[in-house]
Design a protein around this motif. Sequence first.
Motif, PDB file in Angstrom:
ATOM      1  N   LEU A 189     -12.549  -1.571  -8.092  1.00  0.00           N
ATOM      2  CA  LEU A 189     -11.717  -2.712  -8.471  1.00  0.00           C
ATOM      3  C   LEU A 189     -10.639  -3.051  -7.446  1.00  0.00           C
ATOM      4  CD1 LEU A 189     -11.188  -1.953 -12.267  1.00  0.00           C
ATOM      5  CD2 LEU A 189     -12.923  -3.413 -11.200  1.00  0.00           C
ATOM      6  N   ALA A 190     -10.408  -2.170  -6.493  1.00  0.00           N
ATOM      7  CA  ALA A 190      -9.359  -2.465  -5.499  1.00  0.00           C
ATOM      8  C   ALA A 190      -9.474  -1.532  -4.311  1.00  0.00           C
ATOM      9  CB  ALA A 190      -7.975  -2.353  -6.118  1.00  0.00           C
ATOM     10  N   VAL A 191      -9.949  -2.060  -3.205  1.00  0.00           N
ATOM     11  CA  VAL A 191      -9.997  -1.339  -1.935  1.00  0.00           C
ATOM     12  C   VAL A 191      -9.286  -2.191  -0.891  1.00  0.00           C
ATOM     13  CG1 VAL A 191     -11.485  -0.437  -0.108  1.00  0.00           C
ATOM     14  CG2 VAL A 191     -12.137  -0.128  -2.507  1.00  0.00           C
ATOM     15  N   PHE A 192      -8.454  -1.564  -0.084  1.00  0.00           N
ATOM     16  CA  PHE A 192      -7.707  -2.266   0.962  1.00  0.00           C
ATOM     17  C   PHE A 192      -8.201  -1.777   2.321  1.00  0.00           C
ATOM     18  CE2 PHE A 192      -5.133  -1.895  -2.808  1.00  0.00           C
ATOM     19  CZ  PHE A 192      -4.641  -3.175  -2.994  1.00  0.00           C
ATOM     20  N   ARG A 193      -8.695  -2.697   3.135  1.00  0.00           N
ATOM     21  CA  ARG A 193      -9.237  -2.349   4.445  1.00  0.00           C
ATOM     22  C   ARG A 193      -8.535  -3.141   5.535  1.00  0.00           C
ATOM     23  NH1 ARG A 193     -15.819  -2.426   3.473  1.00  0.00           N
ATOM     24  NH2 ARG A 193     -15.899  -0.735   1.905  1.00  0.00           N
ATOM     25  N   ALA A 194      -8.233  -2.470   6.627  1.00  0.00           N
ATOM     26  CA  ALA A 194      -7.624  -3.173   7.757  1.00  0.00           C
ATOM     27  C   ALA A 194      -8.551  -4.263   8.286  1.00  0.00           C
ATOM     28  CB  ALA A 194      -7.287  -2.176   8.861  1.00  0.00           C
ATOM     29  N   GLY A 195      -9.855  -4.030   8.222  1.00  0.00           N
ATOM     30  CA  GLY A 195     -10.808  -5.005   8.726  1.00  0.00           C
ATOM     31  C   GLY A 195     -10.827  -6.312   7.964  1.00  0.00           C
ATOM     32  N   ASP A 196     -10.210  -6.339   6.789  1.00  0.00           N
ATOM     33  CA  ASP A 196     -10.129  -7.577   6.018  1.00  0.00           C
ATOM     34  C   ASP A 196      -8.936  -8.430   6.420  1.00  0.00           C
ATOM     35  OD1 ASP A 196     -12.367  -6.822   4.546  1.00  0.00           O
ATOM     36  OD2 ASP A 196     -11.167  -5.783   3.028  1.00  0.00           O
ATOM     37  N   LEU A 249      -5.760  -9.132   9.829  1.00  0.00           N
ATOM     38  CA  LEU A 249      -5.598  -9.345  11.259  1.00  0.00           C
ATOM     39  C   LEU A 249      -5.723  -8.043  12.037  1.00  0.00           C
ATOM     40  CD1 LEU A 249      -1.789  -9.803  12.018  1.00  0.00           C
ATOM     41  CD2 LEU A 249      -2.658  -8.801   9.925  1.00  0.00           C
ATOM     42  N   GLY A 250      -6.163  -8.180  13.289  1.00  0.00           N
ATOM     43  CA  GLY A 250      -6.077  -7.058  14.214  1.00  0.00           C
ATOM     44  C   GLY A 250      -7.260  -6.115  14.231  1.00  0.00           C
ATOM     45  N   ALA A 257      -7.371   0.395  13.137  1.00  0.00           N
ATOM     46  CA  ALA A 257      -5.955   0.753  13.010  1.00  0.00           C
ATOM     47  C   ALA A 257      -5.495   0.492  11.578  1.00  0.00           C
ATOM     48  CB  ALA A 257      -5.114  -0.034  14.011  1.00  0.00           C
ATOM     49  N   SER A 258      -4.251   0.833  11.301  1.00  0.00           N
ATOM     50  CA  SER A 258      -3.711   0.556   9.974  1.00  0.00           C
ATOM     51  C   SER A 258      -3.265  -0.908   9.889  1.00  0.00           C
ATOM     52  CB  SER A 258      -2.528   1.472   9.681  1.00  0.00           C
ATOM     53  OG  SER A 258      -1.427   1.129  10.499  1.00  0.00           O
ATOM     54  N   ASN A 284      -1.291  -3.180  12.813  1.00  0.00           N
ATOM     55  CA  ASN A 284      -1.792  -4.476  13.255  1.00  0.00           C
ATOM     56  C   ASN A 284      -0.759  -5.586  13.062  1.00  0.00           C
ATOM     57  OD1 ASN A 284      -4.290  -3.544  14.142  1.00  0.00           O
ATOM     58  ND2 ASN A 284      -5.228  -3.766  12.122  1.00  0.00           N
ATOM     59  N   VAL A 285      -0.024  -5.544  11.952  1.00  0.00           N
ATOM     60  CA  VAL A 285       1.036  -6.533  11.756  1.00  0.00           C
ATOM     61  C   VAL A 285       2.104  -6.381  12.832  1.00  0.00           C
ATOM     62  CG1 VAL A 285       2.879  -7.320  10.222  1.00  0.00           C
ATOM     63  CG2 VAL A 285       0.635  -6.752   9.282  1.00  0.00           C
ATOM     64  N   GLU A 286       2.502  -5.151  13.118  1.00  0.00           N
ATOM     65  CA  GLU A 286       3.523  -4.921  14.142  1.00  0.00           C
ATOM     66  C   GLU A 286       3.045  -5.372  15.519  1.00  0.00           C
ATOM     67  OE1 GLU A 286       4.562  -0.780  13.755  1.00  0.00           O
ATOM     68  OE2 GLU A 286       6.197  -1.273  12.354  1.00  0.00           O
TER      69      GLU A 286
END
Length: 243
Positions: free
Chosen positions: A48-55, A57-58, A62-63, A67-69
Amino acid sequence: MTMDASIFRTSISHVRRSPLKNAFTYRSYSWFVDLDHMPRLPFLLRPLAVFRAGDHLGDPGASIRANVERYLRTQWVEPDGGPIHMLTSARVFGYVFNPLTLFWCYRSTGELQCVVAEVHNTYGERHCYLLRTDPSGRASVPKAFYVSPFNDVDGEYRMKLPAPGDRLAVSIILEREGHRPFVATMDGRRRPATVSNILAAAFAVPAAPLLVSALIRIQGIKLWARHLPVVARPPHTSQEAVQ
């Protein structure tokens, strides 16, 4: 598990004022998380909830925070380790669609440094806008990214993006030569990301990212059927540290 995360049960409205009038509203939900304390659901709830960096920017390796930084530095903004809060849709049953993700970036002193609006279109492209908001959360930025097949990239966005408290109230207005052909709003009430609230949101809006993607495409078909002219999609130039 989820004590640092919240869920906003949202009402999202799109209003097109010209050249055709069209409006629709739908319900969804968004996650509000601290990038230093990302939620990880129990195994049985994880679909129901997965958070991926690939979804986002960047670099997908990486985390999200890193990527935001990195993006901030390309915009001549130097982060100092302060919190970054993200409002987004999680991956549900392996699928994700995020028309808009917002990042509120803070200094270590607690002062809001900037807001990053990450926009995705239905063609798999993304673009980020760096916003220096005023005390009310308002900022303006020239439109630079093709989102709808019925709108070119002319005009300016007037955004209101106050950091969420108990309520979420976000609006984006496209302004051109004194008129506003498109307005989008997202409103919601904050709930802690407890197991019961996660399940309630998932049952209220099953497979939310897939539903949102389908609704947007259905509205596009309706506009096309009403003979609204389609604007050719220009070549997309990837931003540094975004794609």
